[in-house]
Design a protein around this motif. Structure first.
Motif, PDB file in Angstrom:
ATOM      1  N   VAL A  10      14.726  17.627  29.661  1.00  0.00           N
ATOM      2  CA  VAL A  10      15.158  17.946  28.312  1.00  0.00           C
ATOM      3  C   VAL A  10      14.555  16.950  27.330  1.00  0.00           C
ATOM      4  N   ALA A  11      14.293  17.428  26.116  1.00  0.00           N
ATOM      5  CA  ALA A  11      13.910  16.569  24.994  1.00  0.00           C
ATOM      6  C   ALA A  11      15.009  16.666  23.947  1.00  0.00           C
ATOM      7  N   VAL A  12      15.461  15.526  23.474  1.00  0.00           N
ATOM      8  CA  VAL A  12      16.541  15.493  22.490  1.00  0.00           C
ATOM      9  C   VAL A  12      16.153  14.609  21.319  1.00  0.00           C
ATOM     10  N   SER A  13      16.765  14.885  20.171  1.00  0.00           N
ATOM     11  CA  SER A  13      16.613  14.004  19.018  1.00  0.00           C
ATOM     12  C   SER A  13      17.518  12.790  19.199  1.00  0.00           C
ATOM     13  N   ASP A  19      17.154  21.226  19.461  1.00  0.00           N
ATOM     14  CA  ASP A  19      16.446  22.160  18.578  1.00  0.00           C
ATOM     15  C   ASP A  19      17.139  22.133  17.229  1.00  0.00           C
ATOM     16  N   ASP A  20      16.497  22.745  16.232  1.00  0.00           N
ATOM     17  CA  ASP A  20      17.191  22.939  14.968  1.00  0.00           C
ATOM     18  C   ASP A  20      17.645  24.400  14.892  1.00  0.00           C
ATOM     19  N   PHE A  26      11.651  24.097  17.479  1.00  0.00           N
ATOM     20  CA  PHE A  26      11.342  22.853  16.789  1.00  0.00           C
ATOM     21  C   PHE A  26      10.718  21.870  17.779  1.00  0.00           C
ATOM     22  N   PRO A  27       9.505  21.368  17.510  1.00  0.00           N
ATOM     23  CA  PRO A  27       8.830  20.494  18.480  1.00  0.00           C
ATOM     24  C   PRO A  27       9.372  19.060  18.429  1.00  0.00           C
ATOM     25  N   LEU A  28      10.120  18.671  19.436  1.00  0.00           N
ATOM     26  CA  LEU A  28      10.669  17.322  19.492  1.00  0.00           C
ATOM     27  C   LEU A  28       9.712  16.330  20.146  1.00  0.00           C
ATOM     28  N   GLN A 183      22.114  18.902  12.010  1.00  0.00           N
ATOM     29  CA  GLN A 183      22.693  20.222  11.761  1.00  0.00           C
ATOM     30  C   GLN A 183      23.814  20.458  12.764  1.00  0.00           C
ATOM     31  N   ALA A 184      25.043  20.528  12.281  1.00  0.00           N
ATOM     32  CA  ALA A 184      26.202  20.566  13.175  1.00  0.00           C
ATOM     33  C   ALA A 184      26.157  21.734  14.150  1.00  0.00           C
ATOM     34  N   ALA A 185      25.590  22.862  13.743  1.00  0.00           N
ATOM     35  CA  ALA A 185      25.575  24.041  14.597  1.00  0.00           C
ATOM     36  C   ALA A 185      24.307  24.151  15.440  1.00  0.00           C
ATOM     37  N   ALA A 186      23.422  23.164  15.382  1.00  0.00           N
ATOM     38  CA  ALA A 186      22.207  23.196  16.196  1.00  0.00           C
ATOM     39  C   ALA A 186      22.576  22.990  17.667  1.00  0.00           C
ATOM     40  N   PRO A 187      21.751  23.489  18.594  1.00  0.00           N
ATOM     41  CA  PRO A 187      22.079  23.376  20.023  1.00  0.00           C
ATOM     42  C   PRO A 187      21.914  21.962  20.560  1.00  0.00           C
ATOM     43  N   ARG A 188      22.783  21.619  21.507  1.00  0.00           N
ATOM     44  CA  ARG A 188      22.747  20.316  22.152  1.00  0.00           C
ATOM     45  C   ARG A 188      22.324  20.452  23.617  1.00  0.00           C
ATOM     46  N   PHE A 189      22.104  19.307  24.257  1.00  0.00           N
ATOM     47  CA  PHE A 189      21.683  19.276  25.648  1.00  0.00           C
ATOM     48  C   PHE A 189      22.688  19.992  26.544  1.00  0.00           C
TER      49      PHE A 189
END
Length: 223
Positions: A10-13, A19-20, A26-28, A183-189
């Protein structure tokens, strides 16, 4: 029978999103990390993504480097790992690139989604029902019986959550990108779930590697 080694990738911010909320992925990661992921793919017997990821991202899930593909063939393996997806509903698009590139494909579904999945991609993949619901332990048993020794899981969040909540992940490869999604509704890991050991459980951190401007962390949940 031996289940495959399971690596979650996984890639995370920095703030924990994968993702956004835009329509496009969105390319992380950066080019160096994408190349490293390609190496991990080349070392895998199979790559798994959820059906929602196929619908959203239309991934190819191939080994891109010609040298790595040649090395696989020299070791008696197919050019590309087996491609695997999971769907409870059987909602699959037969025009997605996932089905038309690479080698063998396997679909795991539940009894309720089996007929729909066969109608959609039965001529493109082996469709397997795991019973009344998708049992990820049974999924690993079936892959092991097919000779898959290493499974790379590339998402999405529901799939990663399922492996971790069932205690089935051997390793997590997490690339942390130097950015904030915010973004609160963006997907998480992962999604909220009951994980083995609860919040007090600590994973073993094997190493941290600087890959360009990305930090790659390797965690081992079972140690």
């Amino acid at each position: 029978m031996t289940r495959p080694y399971v690596l979650l990738s996984v890639a995370v911010s920095v703030d924990g999103y994968i993702d956004d909320r835009s329509a496009q992925r969105f390319p992380l990661s950066n080019a160096e990390d994408f190349d490293h992921v390609d190496q991990v793919r080349a070392e895998s017997g199979a790559i798994l993504v959820g059906a929602a990821t196929i619908r959203r991202d239309n991934p190819r899930l191939l080994v891109n480097c010609a040298r790595r593909r040649a090395d696989r063939v020299a070791r008696g393996r197919p050019e590309h790992p087996v491609k695997v997806t999971v769907t409870g509903s059987g909602d699959l698009d037969p025009t997605s690139e996932f089905w038309h590139r690479g080698g063998d494909k396997v679909v795991y579904t539940a009894d309720s989604g089996h007929r729909r999945a066969v109608a959609a991609v039965g001529e493109l993949a082996d469709v397997v029902s795991l019973g009344p619901s998708v049992d990820f332990g049974a999924l690993l048993d079936d892959l092991g019986a097919r000779g898959v020794d290493r499974l790379m899981v590339e998402g999405g969040g529901r799939v990663h959550t399922a492996f971790l909540s069932a205690g089935l992940a051997d390793e997590i490869r997490m690339a942390v990108a130097p950015m904030l999604i915010g973004q609160a509704a963006a997907p998480r890991f992962v999604n909220p779930a009951r994980f083995p050991g609860g919040p007090a459980r600590r994973f073993h951190l094997e190493d941290v590697t600087k890959v360009g401007d990305v930090a790659v962390l390797r965690y081992f949940p079972k140690r």
